[in-house]
Design a protein around this motif. Structure first.
Motif: not given
Length: 51
Positions: A35-37, A39-40, A42-43, A46
């Protein structure tokens, strides 16, 4: 992958996106990310889209 790339599944009788093979490979490899990876990633996407 649709949210990241903006390329959805191929609709019958529609042309295949030129990068569909690369996107499929990316999706297959991304399945191992936690999940953390994710999220990175996706950031980063964006951030790229905002420039």
């Amino acid at each position: 992958m649709v949210a990241l790339t903006g390329v959805g599944p191929v609709i019958e009788d529609a042309r295949e996106h030129p990068a569909s093979t690369e996107i499929a490979v990316l999706a297959w490899q991304a399945r191992r990310l936690d999940n953390e990876q994710l999220s990175t990633v996706l950031a980063a996407v964006q951030s790229i889209r905002q420039t």
